[in-house]
Design a protein around this motif. Structure first.
Motif, PDB file in Angstrom:
ATOM      1  N   TYR A   1       0.839  -1.199   0.000  1.00 21.85           N
ATOM      2  CA  TYR A   1       0.000   0.000   0.000  1.00 21.85           C
ATOM      3  C   TYR A   1       0.873   1.246   0.000  1.00 21.85           C
ATOM      4  O   TYR A   1       2.008   1.217   0.480  1.00 21.85           O
ATOM      5  CB  TYR A   1      -0.897   0.022   1.242  1.00 21.85           C
ATOM      6  CG  TYR A   1      -1.840  -1.151   1.299  1.00 21.85           C
ATOM      7  CD1 TYR A   1      -3.083  -1.092   0.661  1.00 21.85           C
ATOM      8  CD2 TYR A   1      -1.497  -2.322   1.959  1.00 21.85           C
ATOM      9  CE1 TYR A   1      -3.953  -2.181   0.700  1.00 21.85           C
ATOM     10  CE2 TYR A   1      -2.360  -3.408   1.994  1.00 21.85           C
ATOM     11  CZ  TYR A   1      -3.582  -3.329   1.367  1.00 21.85           C
ATOM     12  OH  TYR A   1      -4.433  -4.400   1.396  1.00 21.85           O
ATOM     13  N   ASP A   2       0.333   2.330  -0.527  1.00 21.04           N
ATOM     14  CA  ASP A   2       1.000   3.619  -0.408  1.00 21.04           C
ATOM     15  C   ASP A   2       0.968   4.030   1.051  1.00 21.04           C
ATOM     16  O   ASP A   2       0.047   3.666   1.787  1.00 21.04           O
ATOM     17  CB  ASP A   2       0.282   4.684  -1.249  1.00 21.04           C
ATOM     18  CG  ASP A   2       0.392   4.426  -2.739  1.00 21.04           C
ATOM     19  OD1 ASP A   2       1.465   3.995  -3.190  1.00 21.04           O
ATOM     20  OD2 ASP A   2      -0.607   4.647  -3.449  1.00 21.04           O
ATOM     21  N   ALA A   3       1.973   4.795   1.467  1.00 20.40           N
ATOM     22  CA  ALA A   3       2.015   5.234   2.863  1.00 20.40           C
ATOM     23  C   ALA A   3       2.789   6.545   2.974  1.00 20.40           C
ATOM     24  O   ALA A   3       3.596   6.882   2.105  1.00 20.40           O
ATOM     25  CB  ALA A   3       2.663   4.165   3.733  1.00 20.40           C
ATOM     26  N   ARG A   4       2.511   7.241   4.047  1.00 19.63           N
ATOM     27  CA  ARG A   4       3.231   8.463   4.423  1.00 19.63           C
ATOM     28  C   ARG A   4       3.641   8.329   5.874  1.00 19.63           C
ATOM     29  O   ARG A   4       2.889   7.795   6.690  1.00 19.63           O
ATOM     30  CB  ARG A   4       2.342   9.699   4.303  1.00 19.63           C
ATOM     31  CG  ARG A   4       2.044  10.118   2.914  1.00 19.63           C
ATOM     32  CD  ARG A   4       1.247  11.392   2.929  1.00 19.63           C
ATOM     33  NE  ARG A   4       1.033  11.844   1.573  1.00 19.63           N
ATOM     34  CZ  ARG A   4       0.379  12.937   1.268  1.00 19.63           C
ATOM     35  NH1 ARG A   4      -0.148  13.672   2.215  1.00 19.63           N
ATOM     36  NH2 ARG A   4       0.234  13.293   0.013  1.00 19.63           N
ATOM     37  N   ILE A   5       4.823   8.837   6.206  1.00 12.15           N
ATOM     38  CA  ILE A   5       5.242   8.918   7.598  1.00 12.15           C
ATOM     39  C   ILE A   5       5.805  10.302   7.859  1.00 12.15           C
ATOM     40  O   ILE A   5       6.350  10.946   6.955  1.00 12.15           O
ATOM     41  CB  ILE A   5       6.305   7.843   7.978  1.00 12.15           C
ATOM     42  CG1 ILE A   5       7.558   7.959   7.105  1.00 12.15           C
ATOM     43  CG2 ILE A   5       5.716   6.452   7.949  1.00 12.15           C
ATOM     44  CD1 ILE A   5       8.701   7.049   7.547  1.00 12.15           C
ATOM     45  N   HIS A   6       5.628  10.756   9.074  1.00 13.38           N
ATOM     46  CA  HIS A   6       6.296  11.977   9.511  1.00 13.38           C
ATOM     47  C   HIS A   6       6.379  11.968  11.034  1.00 13.38           C
ATOM     48  O   HIS A   6       5.505  11.440  11.712  1.00 13.38           O
ATOM     49  CB  HIS A   6       5.604  13.246   8.996  1.00 13.38           C
ATOM     50  CG  HIS A   6       4.315  13.557   9.666  1.00 13.38           C
ATOM     51  ND1 HIS A   6       3.128  12.964   9.303  1.00 13.38           N
ATOM     52  CD2 HIS A   6       4.018  14.391  10.699  1.00 13.38           C
ATOM     53  CE1 HIS A   6       2.159  13.433  10.072  1.00 13.38           C
ATOM     54  NE2 HIS A   6       2.662  14.291  10.930  1.00 13.38           N
ATOM     55  N   ALA A   7       7.473  12.530  11.529  1.00 16.93           N
ATOM     56  CA  ALA A   7       7.651  12.630  12.974  1.00 16.93           C
ATOM     57  C   ALA A   7       6.890  13.866  13.442  1.00 16.93           C
ATOM     58  O   ALA A   7       7.190  14.985  13.030  1.00 16.93           O
ATOM     59  CB  ALA A   7       9.129  12.740  13.328  1.00 16.93           C
TER      60      ALA A   7
ATOM     61  N   LEU B   1      -4.999   3.474  -3.803  1.00 16.97           N
ATOM     62  CA  LEU B   1      -5.274   4.262  -5.013  1.00 16.97           C
ATOM     63  C   LEU B   1      -4.497   5.572  -5.065  1.00 16.97           C
ATOM     64  O   LEU B   1      -4.889   6.500  -5.772  1.00 16.97           O
ATOM     65  CB  LEU B   1      -6.773   4.549  -5.147  1.00 16.97           C
ATOM     66  CG  LEU B   1      -7.694   3.326  -5.175  1.00 16.97           C
ATOM     67  CD1 LEU B   1      -9.154   3.766  -5.182  1.00 16.97           C
ATOM     68  CD2 LEU B   1      -7.378   2.449  -6.379  1.00 16.97           C
ATOM     69  N   GLY B   2      -3.396   5.679  -4.289  1.00 15.23           N
ATOM     70  CA  GLY B   2      -2.589   6.894  -4.293  1.00 15.23           C
ATOM     71  C   GLY B   2      -3.276   8.092  -3.678  1.00 15.23           C
ATOM     72  O   GLY B   2      -2.819   9.226  -3.829  1.00 15.23           O
TER      73      GLY B   2
ATOM     74  N   PRO C   1      -4.471   9.710  -0.167  1.00 19.41           N
ATOM     75  CA  PRO C   1      -4.433   9.620   1.290  1.00 19.41           C
ATOM     76  C   PRO C   1      -5.810   9.648   1.960  1.00 19.41           C
ATOM     77  O   PRO C   1      -5.981   9.113   3.048  1.00 19.41           O
ATOM     78  CB  PRO C   1      -3.596  10.831   1.703  1.00 19.41           C
ATOM     79  CG  PRO C   1      -2.725  11.089   0.515  1.00 19.41           C
ATOM     80  CD  PRO C   1      -3.589  10.748  -0.680  1.00 19.41           C
ATOM     81  N   LEU C   2      -6.802  10.237   1.291  1.00 22.48           N
ATOM     82  CA  LEU C   2      -8.155  10.276   1.843  1.00 22.48           C
ATOM     83  C   LEU C   2      -8.694   8.863   2.083  1.00 22.48           C
ATOM     84  O   LEU C   2      -9.449   8.621   3.010  1.00 22.48           O
ATOM     85  CB  LEU C   2      -9.082  11.039   0.886  1.00 22.48           C
ATOM     86  CG  LEU C   2     -10.537  11.188   1.301  1.00 22.48           C
ATOM     87  CD1 LEU C   2     -10.648  11.986   2.597  1.00 22.48           C
ATOM     88  CD2 LEU C   2     -11.334  11.856   0.201  1.00 22.48           C
ATOM     89  N   PHE C   3      -8.249   7.903   1.236  1.00 15.35           N
ATOM     90  CA  PHE C   3      -8.698   6.516   1.349  1.00 15.35           C
ATOM     91  C   PHE C   3      -7.713   5.711   2.193  1.00 15.35           C
ATOM     92  O   PHE C   3      -7.083   4.772   1.722  1.00 15.35           O
ATOM     93  CB  PHE C   3      -8.846   5.870  -0.030  1.00 15.35           C
ATOM     94  CG  PHE C   3      -9.848   6.541  -0.917  1.00 15.35           C
ATOM     95  CD1 PHE C   3     -11.127   6.806  -0.462  1.00 15.35           C
ATOM     96  CD2 PHE C   3      -9.512   6.908  -2.201  1.00 15.35           C
ATOM     97  CE1 PHE C   3     -12.058   7.424  -1.281  1.00 15.35           C
ATOM     98  CE2 PHE C   3     -10.428   7.530  -3.036  1.00 15.35           C
ATOM     99  CZ  PHE C   3     -11.709   7.786  -2.564  1.00 15.35           C
ATOM    100  N   GLY C   4      -7.554   6.109   3.452  1.00 13.09           N
ATOM    101  CA  GLY C   4      -6.593   5.422   4.296  1.00 13.09           C
ATOM    102  C   GLY C   4      -6.888   5.580   5.766  1.00 13.09           C
ATOM    103  O   GLY C   4      -7.952   6.060   6.163  1.00 13.09           O
ATOM    104  N   LYS C   5      -5.924   5.149   6.553  1.00 10.62           N
ATOM    105  CA  LYS C   5      -6.041   5.203   8.000  1.00 10.62           C
ATOM    106  C   LYS C   5      -4.694   5.605   8.586  1.00 10.62           C
ATOM    107  O   LYS C   5      -3.654   5.135   8.149  1.00 10.62           O
ATOM    108  CB  LYS C   5      -6.473   3.837   8.538  1.00 10.62           C
ATOM    109  CG  LYS C   5      -6.691   3.838  10.019  1.00 10.62           C
ATOM    110  CD  LYS C   5      -7.401   2.598  10.462  1.00 10.62           C
ATOM    111  CE  LYS C   5      -7.684   2.755  11.940  1.00 10.62           C
ATOM    112  NZ  LYS C   5      -8.840   2.043  12.380  1.00 10.62           N
TER     113      LYS C   5
END
Length: 145
Positions: A101-107, A120-121, A123-127
């Motif tokens: 899955y696509d993902a984002r991380i930030h501290a 689907l690229g 972020p609205l469709f995520g958790k």
């Protein structure tokens, strides 16, 4: 997907910080939101990646969909810094299905990491999960105390 997002062995040579890449706030040991897994996040060349190094389990070490041990499995891959958003964007593996899955991380701070997995690229469709810096120990075979 939520349970597998929360699923970390020693920093592998491929994750060692590359010369010229300053440490990112996202690097280090992180305890997943459900407290059932620890990830080691570090540089893999010019990207960040993360491997499962500790987990809660009974019986034999959990296996992925291909029968490999989840202990030491690289599950966060190809995270590149998006400077204008101040987040790292890459991929996360669900070891139980083999899907990525696509993902984002930030501290969010030195002790809090936000991880958002999505499809689907978009972020609205995520958790989003909140991970915390891990300061504990890890036993043999990735076993958390």
């Amino acid at each position: 997907m939520v349970a597998t997002l929360s699923l970390g062995f020693t920093l592998h040579a491929s994750m060692a910080q590359s010369i010229g890449n300053p440490p990112a706030a996202e690097e280090g040991l992180w305890l997943a939101q459900d407290h059932d897994g620890v990830f080691q996040i570090g540089h893999c060349g010019d990207t960040l990646c993360g491997r499962l190094i500790g987990m809660q389990y009974d019986g034999p070490v959990p296996k992925d969909v291909w029968g490999r041990s989840q202990c030491g499995l690289v599950m966060l891959t190809d995270f590149r810094l998006i400077r204008d958003e101040n987040v790292w964007r890459g991929h996360i593996l669900d070891p139980e299905t083999g899907r990525t899955y696509d993902a984002r991380i930030h501290a969010e701070s030195s002790e809090v990491l936000k991880l958002r997995g999505f499809i689907l690229g978009i972020p609205l469709f995520g958790k989003t999960q909140t991970w915390t810096r891990y300061h504990g120990t890890i036993g043999p075979a990735c076993k958390l105390p």
